[in-house]
Every structure is written in structure tokens, then in C-alpha cells.
Design an enzyme around this catalytic site. Structure first.
Site, PDB file in Angstrom:
ATOM      1  N   GLY A 266       0.819  -1.223   0.000  1.00 12.89           N
ATOM      2  CA  GLY A 266       0.000   0.000   0.000  1.00 12.89           C
ATOM      3  C   GLY A 266       0.845   1.263   0.000  1.00 12.89           C
ATOM      4  O   GLY A 266       0.620   2.185  -0.788  1.00 12.89           O
ATOM      5  N   GLU A 352       5.455   2.657   9.030  1.00  7.53           N
ATOM      6  CA  GLU A 352       4.673   1.437   8.806  1.00  7.53           C
ATOM      7  C   GLU A 352       5.590   0.320   8.279  1.00  7.53           C
ATOM      8  O   GLU A 352       5.343  -0.852   8.499  1.00  7.53           O
ATOM      9  CB  GLU A 352       3.509   1.691   7.829  1.00  7.53           C
ATOM     10  CG  GLU A 352       2.402   0.647   7.966  1.00  7.53           C
ATOM     11  CD  GLU A 352       1.169   0.923   7.104  1.00  7.53           C
ATOM     12  OE1 GLU A 352       1.253   0.814   5.875  1.00  7.53           O
ATOM     13  OE2 GLU A 352       0.096   1.236   7.667  1.00  7.53           O
ATOM     14  N   LYS A 511      -8.141  -2.443  14.395  1.00 10.36           N
ATOM     15  CA  LYS A 511      -9.240  -2.677  13.444  1.00 10.36           C
ATOM     16  C   LYS A 511     -10.192  -3.722  13.996  1.00 10.36           C
ATOM     17  O   LYS A 511     -11.416  -3.574  13.937  1.00 10.36           O
ATOM     18  CB  LYS A 511      -8.692  -3.175  12.098  1.00 10.36           C
ATOM     19  CG  LYS A 511      -7.984  -2.140  11.255  1.00 10.36           C
ATOM     20  CD  LYS A 511      -7.638  -2.745   9.890  1.00 10.36           C
ATOM     21  CE  LYS A 511      -6.647  -1.903   9.123  1.00 10.36           C
ATOM     22  NZ  LYS A 511      -6.144  -2.530   7.912  1.00 10.36           N
TER      23      LYS A 511
HETATM   24  O1  F6P Z   1      -3.904   0.413   7.683  1.00  9.32           O
HETATM   25  C1  F6P Z   1      -2.975  -0.260   6.967  1.00  9.32           C
HETATM   26  C2  F6P Z   1      -3.176  -0.283   5.495  1.00  9.32           C
HETATM   27  O2  F6P Z   1      -3.277  -1.602   5.105  1.00  9.32           O
HETATM   28  C3  F6P Z   1      -2.036   0.424   4.758  1.00  9.32           C
HETATM   29  O3  F6P Z   1      -0.905  -0.341   4.666  1.00  9.32           O
HETATM   30  C4  F6P Z   1      -2.683   0.727   3.456  1.00  9.32           C
HETATM   31  O4  F6P Z   1      -1.948   1.660   2.728  1.00  9.32           O
HETATM   32  C5  F6P Z   1      -4.021   1.230   3.937  1.00  9.32           C
HETATM   33  O5  F6P Z   1      -4.336   0.391   5.037  1.00  9.32           O
HETATM   34  C6  F6P Z   1      -5.127   1.224   2.926  1.00  9.32           C
HETATM   35  O6  F6P Z   1      -5.382  -0.048   2.442  1.00  9.32           O
HETATM   36  P1  F6P Z   1      -6.236  -0.281   1.139  1.00  9.32           P
HETATM   37  O7  F6P Z   1      -5.509   0.347   0.007  1.00  9.32           O
HETATM   38  O8  F6P Z   1      -6.349  -1.761   1.000  1.00  9.32           O
HETATM   39  O9  F6P Z   1      -7.576   0.357   1.346  1.00  9.32           O
END
Ligand code: F6P
Length: 547
Positions: A266, A352, A511
Site C-alpha cells: 500500500g 509502517e 481494526k
Molecule cells: O492500515 C494499513 C493499510 O493496510 C495500509 O498499509 C494501506 O496503505 C491502507 O491500510 C489502505 O489499504 P487499502 O488500500 O487496501 O484500502
């Protein structure tokens, strides 16, 4: 291998004891070629490492450390698509996203480059059709606003790049970013927008992220509350994701879905279709130049010798600060308004990635990993927290970043900005001795008694490490190179520390708990909590009665 058990770590420890009391002021006085020896120029980015507490011996020992920790071999493994994200059994191939169409990178025997370039072509066509007004809204009007709905890497990267490259943007197409699940973010963004001329891009690698999906559903409701009907969603919503099934279920026309794969993390995804909002804002050519700058930095990272390799040096000197000088944080100070979001972007990239306390085999680390990344643009920050940088009790290494050719020259603004920029790193390095402060006070006519009283307050210890990045001109190319430089810096540090820089399990627990608490806030039976959490939830429920 634990880096603390390498020969070079032990040698660095001894070396630290030998040089820890040296002052940068004296090091500069004794060595007129220090600047030349500890700086590197690469393709429009000049990096000056000379104001760090390093000697030639330090660099040699750090190079040995990188060698003992197999940094170069690990980089090759990453670029070659080996599954180095071991806890998710994934390759880490954001670098493949900026490779040339003729290159080949294999995952499980399949070349992934053709698909990457197919998506790039689709981004080109789509963004040009929107920008040229060929693709329009449901009432035939030209799109004037793009709203990217995403969070974390699906927000911070494209938001930073759109902001940083605003100079190159199409001014009658405004890109907005909505990330927070707090409805204020969406409400305030939509307040002045017209559903007929607004295009939404739902950006989410997983397409399951609570914040993004909640915002996307509310955005669709807002859109449908205008004169639009369900079928019009097709022309006003696009998606960027690895989860094609979920985008379809949401009702997004497959022709408006831009895919990337799970081998893109991400926080490393802005080079993928997640950059769609960038292409819309600054045009596909500029997006390509961003990729080209990053590609050039990839080559530099793989090929330049250690002592002239910007990301290697930045990473190794960072380890030197964190693990030997005990620096707890690292400040990022862009002296360019266009780069004001860089600290926030680097917070996710660095913290992160390397905010980990477990090594690859699961054993706990017995040293510090990622520093706390923070910062604000200069000169504003000079009038807030610089006091602490200069005279506080902590050692805070800083990255100072500026651009030599201003994009918006007005009068002597830029010279004044740069005078401050140079002055700050000089002051942090040199400091001012108590004797100097004392003499200065006497010279200004202060009485001897008063000079003695005030001199300690006006003393600056100096010897505070800074790295200066002077960018020739802020262009898509140099920005791409700068961001790739930081990516590789984070990678090298993760390799030295022996951690997995590419997972993020630490975000999961919160979460999970939020998911359990949500039904409770809507009246379902409470799940067991500690008395603080239970008390706060009860109080919130009492206060949150709608009036
Ligand atoms: O909260 C962690 C995370 O997985 C990040 O690493 C990522 O960039 C973000 O959430 C958003 O995730 P997604 O692109 O799957 O919505």
C-alpha cells in the site's frame, strides 16, 4: 542474522566511543574537502551528508555493515521478484511498476511487465479522455472535480504528488482527497461540488478498508441524491484495486477499474494505478516522468558504489544515528511549499515499514528500529519547534530539502527562503559557544554582569546532524527520484535490522477491536472491556443522543 552480532557493529561501537565527542565545527575546520567527500550529485538531486557526525572511517564501517548484512544481494532479490515479504508470502515489486516495457520481471515464471504497461495505457487513455472533455458526466458536462477516496498508501502518495506537482496541473480540474471516516471530511469536500461534474475514484488495494468503503458508499448516496440514477454511477465512479470482484460488487463498471497486484505494498503503490489521480491532475506525460525519475534512482541504488550511493548513505547514516547516537526521531523539513506533505507521506513509508520489534525469524529485536518521523515545512517550522532542535535536550537528525530554481519566483522571496535554509543547517552544525555569546553581548553594550547571566541562555551546543537535499528544480522526474530514494533508504534499514519492512500487522488489532465495538454503539449488548473503555463507551452513548 542479528546486526548487533556482526563484526562491523562491534567496530562501529568502538568507533562511536572514539568520535562521539568530536564537534562538527572542529571537523569542518580541520578538513576543507569534507563537503566534496561527503556529498553526492545524482540527476538533479544533490545530497550533502557532510554535516553529519561521521568520518571517512564511519563510512567505511557502515559500508562493511551493509556488506555483512547482505544489503546489495537483498536489493537484487527484491528487484528480481523473490518473495521477500515472508509473513505474507509475497514478492515486493513496486520497482517493477516503473520498469521499461521491454524489461522482464518474473513472478512464478510469468513476466509481469506487459500487464503493468497495459494498465499504464489504460490510465493514459482514461485520463486524457477526462482531461480533454471527451468523457463527460451524466448530463453531458465536462468533469471539473476528481475525488480520490482512499486511505494510507491509497491516499498519502497520490495526495503528496498531486500537491507537489500542482504547478504542472490542469487548473480547471481540481483533485480532492477524502480519507478520514469522520464524515466531516467527505461533507466539507462535497459541500461545493456539483454531482454532474464530479468523478470519484475509489482507491483501495483490498477494497475492504472500512474508512474507504464507508466514504465510497456515502459518496454514491450523495451522487444518487442528485438527479442521477443508478446507471449513472457507471460514468462517475472509477476504482483502483487488486480486488476486481469487490469493485464489481460495488457497481463499478469493469471498464473503469484499474488493477494492480498484491506484490505492491500500500505505501509503495503510488507508482501503480493508485497514481490515476496524479495522471488526471498533471497529465499522463508527467506521470510517466515521475516513473522515469524513480527508475533512474533505482538504477543509481543498484549500481552506485556505497560512498556515492544516496539511499545507501542516507540509510546507513540513519542507522548510525538511531543505534549508536540513540536518536529517537528524525525530522523532515522541506523548504518548499510544494513539498509540505512530504513528512506525512514519509511517516507511513518509514514507520509502517520499519516500526517493527520482531526479526524475520520471529525473535524480538534488542535494538531500536524506525525512528519517529516528523516535520513541517520551513520557514514556518522555524517559528514553532526549531527552538527544540537548536537548544533542546534531544539529538534530532534532520533532513533539509530545498529546490534551487523556484517555480513561482516573486521578488527576492526565494533568496530569503534559501538564506534561512542554509543558515539553519549551519547553525545546527556550528552552534554558538558560551564565550561567543558572552562576547556578542558585551559587543552590543550589555554590562558584564548581564552578559554573564544571559550567555548560557544564548549558547547553542551545535553538533546537531543534518543532511541537505538540494533539488535543481521540482519536476515530476526529480520528485520521482526523491521518493524512490526514500523508499530505498527504508529498505536498506529494514535489511540491516533484519525485519520485514513490507507487512503491517501492527495496524490489525485496533481494526479488530473497532469491529467488535461498532455494534455496541448501535445498542447491541456490550462486549467485555476494561473499566476505562467501558466507562468511556457508556459516556459517549449518553452524550451522543441526537437532538
Ligand atoms: O492500515 C494499513 C493499510 O493496510 C495500509 O498499509 C494501506 O496503505 C491502507 O491500510 C489502505 O489499504 P487499502 O488500500 O487496501 O484500502
Amino acid at each position: 542474522m542479528n546486526c548487533r552480532q556482526t563484526y562491523s557493529w562491534l567496530a562501529l561501537k568502538q568507533h562511536y566511543n572514539e568520535i562521539k565527542n568530536l564537534h562538527l565545527r572542529d571537523m569542518f575546520a580541520a578538513d576543507t574537502v569534507r563537503f566534496a567527500d561527503f556529498s553526492v550529485e545524482f540527476d538533479g538531486i544533490f545530497a550533502d551528508f557532510s554535516k553529519n557526525r561521521i568520518t571517512r572511517e564511519t563510512i567505511k564501517l557502515l559500508e562493511n555493515l551493509a556488506h555483512e548484512c547482505n544489503v546489495a544481494a537483498s536489493a537484487e532479490r527484491m528487484f528480481a521478484g523473490k518473495k521477500i515479504n515472508s509473513t505474507e508470502n509475497r514478492a515486493v515489486l513496486h520497482t517493477a511498476l516503473r520498469r521499461a516495457a521491454t524489461d522482464s520481471v518474473l513472478i512464478d515464471g510469468k513476466n509481469i511487465i506487459p500487464e503493468i504497461h497495459e494498465v499504464l495505457v489504460r490510465i493514459k487513455v482514461f485520463s486524457e479522455e477526462i482531461r480533454d472533455g471527451k468523457r463527460r458526466g451524466f448530463t453531458g458536462k465536462i468533469f471539473t472535480d476528481i475525488v480520490n477516496i482512499g486511505i494510507g498508501g491509497s491516499d498519502l502518495g497520490p495526495k503528496l504528488v498531486c500537491d507537489a506537482l500542482k504547478f504542472y496541473s490542469k487548473r480547471n480540474l481540481t483533485v480532492h482527497f477524502v480519507s478520514n471516516i469522520d464524515s466531516t471530511h467527505l461533507a466539507e469536500t462535497l459541500r461545493t461540488l456539483n454531482p454532474e461534474t464530479t468523478l470519484f475514484i475509489v482507491s483501495s488495494k483490498t477494497f475492504t478498508t472500512e474508512e474507504t468503503m464507508t466514504n465510497a458508499r456515502s459518496a454514491r448516496d450523495w451522487f444518487l441524491s442528485s438527479a442521477a440514477v443508478e446507471a449513472d454511477v457507471q460514468s462517475h465512479f472509477a476504482a483502483v484495486s487488486t480486488n476486481f470482484t469487490a469493485t464489481e460488487q460495488f457497481g463499478i463498471n469493469p471498464a473503469n477499474v484499474f488493477v494492480f497486484r498484491d506484490w505492491v505494498g500500500g505505501r509503495y503503490s503510488l507508482w501503480s494505478a493508485i497514481g490515476l489521480s496524479v495522471a488526471l491532475s498533471v497529465g499522463f506525460e508527467n506521470f510517466s516522468d515521475l516513473l522515469a525519475g524513480a527508475r533512474a534512482m533505482d538504477k543509481h541504488f543498484l549500481e552506485a558504489p556505497f560512498e556515492k550511493n544516496i539511499p545507501m548513505l542516507a540509510a546507513a547514516i540513519g542507522v548510525w544515528h538511531v543505534n549508536f547516537f540513540g536518536a529517537e526521531s528524525q525530522s523532515v523539513l522541506p523548504y518548499d511549499e510544494y513539498l509540505r506533505l512530504l513528512p506525512a507521506y514519509l511517516q507511513q513509508l518509514d514507520m509502517e515499514s520499519n516500526g517493527k520489534s520482531v526479526m524475520l525469524q520471529g525473535e524480538p529485536v534488542d535494538f531500536h528500529t524506525a525512528p519517529i518521523i516528523w516535520g513541517q515545512p520551513g520557514t514556518d517550522s522555524q517559528h514553532s519547534f526549531f527552538q527544540l532542535l537548536h537548544q533542546g535536550t534531544r539529538l534530532i537528525p534532520c533532513d533539509f530539502i530545498a529546490v534551487a530554481k523556484p517555480l513561482n519566483p516573486i521578488g527576492d522571496h526565494h533568496k530569503r527562503l534559501m538564506a534561512n535554509f542554509f543558515a539553519q543547517t549551519e547553525a545546527l552544525m556550528r552552534g554558538k559557544t558560551t564565550d561567543e555569546a558572552h562576547d556578542e553581548l558585551l559587543g552590543a553594550g550589555t554590562s558584564t554582569h548581564e552578559a554573564e547571566r544571559l550567555a548560557p541562555h544564548k549558547t547553542f551546543a551545535g553538533n546537531r546532524p543534518t543532511t541537505t537535499f538540494l533539488i535543481d528544480k521540482l519536476t515530476p522526474y526529480t520528485l520521482g527520484a526523491l521518493l524512490a530514494m526514500y523508499e530505498h533508504k527504508v529498505f536498506v534499514q529494514g535489511i540491516i535490522w533484519g525485519i520485514n519492512s513490507f507487512d503491517q500487522w501492527g495496524v490489525e488489532l485496533g481494526k479488530q477491536l473497532a469491529k467488535a465495538i461498532l455494534p455496541e454503539l448501535s445498542g447491541e449488548d456490550p462486549v467485555p472491556h476494561d473499566c476505562s473503555t467501558a466507562g468511556l463507551i457508556a459516556l459517549y452513548k449518553k452524550q451522543n443522543v441526537r437532538t
